[in-house]
Scaffold this active site. Structure first.
Site, PDB file in Angstrom:
ATOM      1  N   ASP A 186     -80.114 -25.234  32.660  1.00 36.94           N
ATOM      2  CA  ASP A 186     -80.001 -24.930  34.089  1.00 36.94           C
ATOM      3  C   ASP A 186     -78.759 -25.616  34.642  1.00 36.94           C
ATOM      4  O   ASP A 186     -78.157 -26.451  33.972  1.00 36.94           O
ATOM      5  CB  ASP A 186     -81.275 -25.320  34.856  1.00 36.94           C
ATOM      6  CG  ASP A 186     -81.572 -26.811  34.845  1.00 36.94           C
ATOM      7  OD1 ASP A 186     -81.061 -27.515  33.950  1.00 36.94           O
ATOM      8  OD2 ASP A 186     -82.322 -27.262  35.720  1.00 36.94           O
ATOM      9  N   TYR A 230     -75.964 -27.872  36.743  1.00 32.31           N
ATOM     10  CA  TYR A 230     -75.889 -29.265  37.174  1.00 32.31           C
ATOM     11  C   TYR A 230     -76.487 -29.381  38.581  1.00 32.31           C
ATOM     12  O   TYR A 230     -76.337 -28.475  39.411  1.00 32.31           O
ATOM     13  CB  TYR A 230     -74.446 -29.743  37.187  1.00 32.31           C
ATOM     14  CG  TYR A 230     -73.802 -29.790  35.818  1.00 32.31           C
ATOM     15  CD1 TYR A 230     -74.246 -30.681  34.851  1.00 32.31           C
ATOM     16  CD2 TYR A 230     -72.753 -28.939  35.495  1.00 32.31           C
ATOM     17  CE1 TYR A 230     -73.655 -30.739  33.591  1.00 32.31           C
ATOM     18  CE2 TYR A 230     -72.150 -28.983  34.245  1.00 32.31           C
ATOM     19  CZ  TYR A 230     -72.609 -29.884  33.294  1.00 32.31           C
ATOM     20  OH  TYR A 230     -72.027 -29.928  32.049  1.00 32.31           O
ATOM     21  N   PHE A 261     -72.424 -25.577  31.410  1.00 29.67           N
ATOM     22  CA  PHE A 261     -71.717 -26.777  30.959  1.00 29.67           C
ATOM     23  C   PHE A 261     -70.420 -27.068  31.719  1.00 29.67           C
ATOM     24  O   PHE A 261     -69.850 -28.145  31.572  1.00 29.67           O
ATOM     25  CB  PHE A 261     -71.405 -26.721  29.447  1.00 29.67           C
ATOM     26  CG  PHE A 261     -72.636 -26.700  28.580  1.00 29.67           C
ATOM     27  CD1 PHE A 261     -73.407 -27.848  28.431  1.00 29.67           C
ATOM     28  CD2 PHE A 261     -73.019 -25.549  27.908  1.00 29.67           C
ATOM     29  CE1 PHE A 261     -74.545 -27.840  27.633  1.00 29.67           C
ATOM     30  CE2 PHE A 261     -74.156 -25.529  27.105  1.00 29.67           C
ATOM     31  CZ  PHE A 261     -74.924 -26.677  26.964  1.00 29.67           C
ATOM     32  N   HIS A 311     -78.588 -30.061  20.541  1.00 31.43           N
ATOM     33  CA  HIS A 311     -77.942 -30.007  21.851  1.00 31.43           C
ATOM     34  C   HIS A 311     -76.822 -31.052  21.911  1.00 31.43           C
ATOM     35  O   HIS A 311     -76.938 -32.128  21.320  1.00 31.43           O
ATOM     36  CB  HIS A 311     -78.985 -30.283  22.936  1.00 31.43           C
ATOM     37  CG  HIS A 311     -78.530 -29.929  24.303  1.00 31.43           C
ATOM     38  ND1 HIS A 311     -77.780 -30.807  25.085  1.00 31.43           N
ATOM     39  CD2 HIS A 311     -78.695 -28.809  25.047  1.00 31.43           C
ATOM     40  CE1 HIS A 311     -77.515 -30.219  26.237  1.00 31.43           C
ATOM     41  NE2 HIS A 311     -78.055 -29.012  26.249  1.00 31.43           N
TER      42      HIS A 311
END
Length: 245
Positions: free
Chosen positions: A76, A78, A89, A207
């Site tokens: 999701d 920031y 990102f 991740h």
């Protein structure tokens, strides 16, 4: 820059999508999810919630499904003021580089080292905006496209997953070969939407968060995904991605 969602920006974002995306979102269950989500967002905005980003569908704006060459999935947006851009990102240039993005760009640097004669930029001059990737066919898609200020994952399980699953499936159905970079269990849970198409390259690793980037079974650090993607594109006689930001 004000990156807060408004009633108008949500409706305008959907209306601005290319025809193939609009067609994909016209499936009945997806329409129902969008309607529920619109109601939820309107309610939260009416209650005074601050929601990011202003353009939830920005990752789709520059690309039709057939233009997508690489898919990178995040979770999701920031949840801090000014950060979320609608691209997974990515944050605006000049912001402090978030830890996951720091590891992502370090991996790019590992795959494609910079000439050491180039001066290292100060933190407030760092280039963090990944829109240059987007213009080359990299779909930077979160699985939930909105979030509330200071509350990570606050809009998970509100309907976004139905919508973004539809978008991932639509990209995978396109006949052009694509690379899917699935980092972490959340992204890898989407693998069934992709692999039965058989013509795409699926790359998996942990991740890029510092909590998992160096851990087994497949550390993100050292995964070489950016170079592996370009090697595969070359084998397909396709244009490679310039990963430098």
């Amino acid at each position: 820059m004000d990156n807060r969602l408004t009633h108008a920006s949500f409706k305008g974002a959907i209306a601005a999508l290319a025809v193939p995306w609009q067609a994909a979102l016209d499936d009945a269950p997806v329409r129902q999810a969008l309607d529920r989500l619109s109601g939820f967002l309107s309610e939260r905005l009416g209650q005074g919630a601050t929601i990011y980003p202003a353009l939830p569908f920005r990752a789709l704006h520059a690309l039709a499904p057939q233009d997508v060459k690489v898919v990178i999935l995040g979770q999701d947006p920031y949840h801090g003021a000014g950060q979320a851009q609608g691209l997974a990102f990515s944050v605006p240039d000049g912001f402090k580089r978030p830890p996951s993005l720091r590891n992502i760009l370090a991996e790019v640097e590992s795959d494609y080292p910079t000439d050491h004669s180039v001066l290292t930029l100060a933190a407030d001059q760092q280039r963090n905006d990944l829109s240059r990737w987007s213009t080359q066919g990299v779909l930077l898609l979160n699985t939930a496209l909105t979030v509330e200020d200071g509350q990570p994952a606050s809009h998970a399980r509100q309907g976004w997953e139905i919508i973004t699953d539809c978008l991932i499936r639509q990209v995978a159905l396109d006949r052009a070969p694509k690379v899917f970079m699935l980092w972490g269990a959340h992204a890898q849970a989407k693998r069934d939407l992709i692999e039965n198409q058989g013509r795409h390259l699926i790359l998996t690793a942990n991740h890029p968060s510092p909590l998992s980037a160096r851990r087994a079974p497949v550390p993100f650090v050292g995964c070489g995904h950016f170079k592996r993607a370009n090697t595969w594109f070359s084998q397909q006689n396709l244009q490679v991605i310039d990963w430098k930001v």
